[in-house]
Design an enzyme around this catalytic site. Structure first.
Site, mmCIF file in Angstrom:
data_model
loop_
_atom_site.group_PDB
_atom_site.id
_atom_site.type_symbol
_atom_site.label_atom_id
_atom_site.label_comp_id
_atom_site.label_asym_id
_atom_site.label_seq_id
_atom_site.Cartn_x
_atom_site.Cartn_y
_atom_site.Cartn_z
ATOM 1 C CG ASP A 1 -1.649 5.489 2.694
ATOM 2 O OD1 ASP A 1 -1.907 5.333 1.425
ATOM 3 O OD2 ASP A 1 -2.513 6.142 3.449
ATOM 4 C CG ASP A 2 0.097 8.802 0.416
ATOM 5 O OD1 ASP A 2 0.101 8.799 -0.785
ATOM 6 O OD2 ASP A 2 -0.909 8.638 1.184
ATOM 7 C CD GLU B 1 -7.673 6.582 4.508
ATOM 8 O OE1 GLU B 1 -8.280 6.431 3.135
ATOM 9 O OE2 GLU B 1 -6.543 7.219 4.706
ATOM 10 C CG HIS C 1 -1.775 1.314 1.197
ATOM 11 N ND1 HIS C 1 -3.059 1.062 1.952
ATOM 12 C CD2 HIS C 1 -2.031 2.331 0.769
ATOM 13 C CE1 HIS C 1 -3.902 2.080 1.783
ATOM 14 N NE2 HIS C 1 -3.084 2.825 0.936
ATOM 15 C CG HIS D 1 -1.398 6.124 -2.702
ATOM 16 N ND1 HIS D 1 -2.470 6.132 -3.362
ATOM 17 C CD2 HIS D 1 -1.536 5.818 -1.262
ATOM 18 C CE1 HIS D 1 -3.276 5.523 -2.520
ATOM 19 N NE2 HIS D 1 -2.809 5.256 -1.442
ATOM 20 C CG HIS E 1 -7.454 3.342 -0.485
ATOM 21 N ND1 HIS E 1 -6.910 2.815 -1.474
ATOM 22 C CD2 HIS E 1 -6.753 4.192 -0.176
ATOM 23 C CE1 HIS E 1 -5.432 3.063 -1.556
ATOM 24 N NE2 HIS E 1 -5.535 3.907 -0.547
HETATM 25 N N1 HPA Z 1 -6.534 7.130 1.031
HETATM 26 C C1 HPA Z 1 -7.354 7.584 0.049
HETATM 27 N N2 HPA Z 1 -6.523 8.030 -1.131
HETATM 28 C C2 HPA Z 1 -5.425 8.090 -0.857
HETATM 29 C C3 HPA Z 1 -4.626 7.885 -0.107
HETATM 30 C C4 HPA Z 1 -5.359 7.385 1.164
HETATM 31 O O1 HPA Z 1 -4.889 7.198 2.232
HETATM 32 N N3 HPA Z 1 -3.167 8.131 -0.161
HETATM 33 C C5 HPA Z 1 -3.474 8.810 -1.351
HETATM 34 N N4 HPA Z 1 -4.583 8.573 -1.998
HETATM 35 ZN ZN ZN Z 2 -3.807 4.956 0.415
#
Ligand code: HPA
Ligand code: ZN
Length: 315
Positions: free
Chosen positions: A275-276, A197, A14, A16, A194
């Site tokens: 994630d990011d 969350e 996971h 991006h 996703h």
């Molecule tokens: N959630 C949804 N969209 C996203 C995320 C995330 O954590 N990171 C980058 N785009």
């Molecule tokens: Zn994500």
């Protein structure tokens, strides 16, 4: 402990690619492409990385992605991420990219994809990191836009293993993309999404039943629904959990409230991901380290989480 966690062989499922754009590279690409930025310097930009929810993050993330213009930019972005993986013994990656973030700005699909796939291939050859790329649809955009993106991707069908679904979750349920995912699956692609969350457990049910996903990205709100938890356990459906992301975006107020280890002990196939990482303060090892620091994760639990990531690979 950091070095021990860093040395564990891991997969990252996971991530991006646009979210791995570090401020230093963002400034370098802005200069290379002669783009004016609203921040004076790297430090100033880092100060903007304080978010109350997913949307506040996404606004900055899409703004940051605007510096990505050429094939070389996408190559440099992906290559920098793979170098981090090498340093953290991440031996396999299944990253997302968001083509619509770029094609909507007039960047051709092929420019984005070629830069990314070239770097992934070099990563395989030179760094020994295997990969499977996931094309993610932006859920705040229309079903029609997603269909259009899938059509643009089809000449490059063999470059992907799966489609995904990201961006603003609330108000954009998986059901909105049921037909697009059916089409992608008919082309032999796998699916992930996703869900859970910020969105409710119902979105996780929809991702499983309507989109027929192989994994759930995030999924931490499954804990609110005992029947759903039982299904995740019975079917061993992997969750790609992102602890630092969840605390930075206030899904949990504090890392000490995070439920990943509880889910692990209940038998859910949870994994640790970043994630990011450029926006949330760390790559995979830092995410493991946060669980050790705040939740007292044991070495046995860390090994279990790392093994889950290797078992949950799609490629
Ligand atoms: N959630 C949804 N969209 C996203 C995320 C995330 O954590 N990171 C980058 N785009
Ligand atoms: Zn994500």
């Amino acid at each position: 402990m950091y070095n021990w966690l860093n040395a564990l062989p891991k997969a990252e499922l996971h991530l991006h690619l646009e979210g791995s754009l570090e401020p230093e590279l963002l400034f370098a690409l802005a200069e290379r492409n002669r783009i004016a930025l609203p921040w004076d310097d790297v430090e100033n930009l880092r100060k903007a990385y304080a978010f109350n929810n997913l949307q506040e993050f996404l606004d900055l993330y899409y703004q940051g992605a605007d510096v990505l213009r050429t094939e070389q930019d996408f190559y440099d972005l992906t290559w920098a991420y793979l170098q981090k993986c090498k340093a953290q013994n991440v031996i396999h990656v299944e990253p997302f990219f968001d083509p619509q973030t770029h094609t909507d700005r007039g960047i051709p699909f092929a420019v984005v994809l070629n830069g990314i796939t070239q770097a992934l291939q070099d990563g395989q050859r030179q760094l020994g990191i295997s990969h499977g790329l996931i094309l993610s649809f932006l859920r705040h955009l229309s079903e029609e836009a997603a269909f259009d993106t899938l059509e643009q991707a089809m000449p490059f069908r063999d470059s992907f293993i799966a489609v995904g679904l990201d961006s603003s979750e609330l108000g954009h349920p998986p059901s909105k993309f049921e037909r697009v995912f059916a089409k992608a699956r008919s082309e032999g692609l796998l699916a992930v999404a996703h869900a859970g969350e910020e969105g409710p457990p119902e979105y996780i049910w929809q991702a499983l039943d309507l989109l027929k996903v192989s994994r759930i990205d995030h999924g931490v709100r499954a804990a609110e629904d005992p029947r759903l938890m039982q299904r995740l356990i019975d079917e061993q459906i992997p969750l790609t959990v992102c602890p630092l992301s969840n605390t930075k975006l206030c899904v949990f107020d504090d890392m000490r409230q995070h439920n990943i280890l509880q889910m692990l002990e209940q038998g859910v196939k949870v994994t640790v991901n970043s994630d990011d990482p450029a926006y949330f303060g760390g790559y995979v090892t830092e995410n493991f380290m946060a669980l050790y620091d705040s939740l007292g994760m044991t070495r046995e639990q860390a090994q279990h989480l790392a093994q889950n990531s290797l078992d949950a690979r799609l490629a």
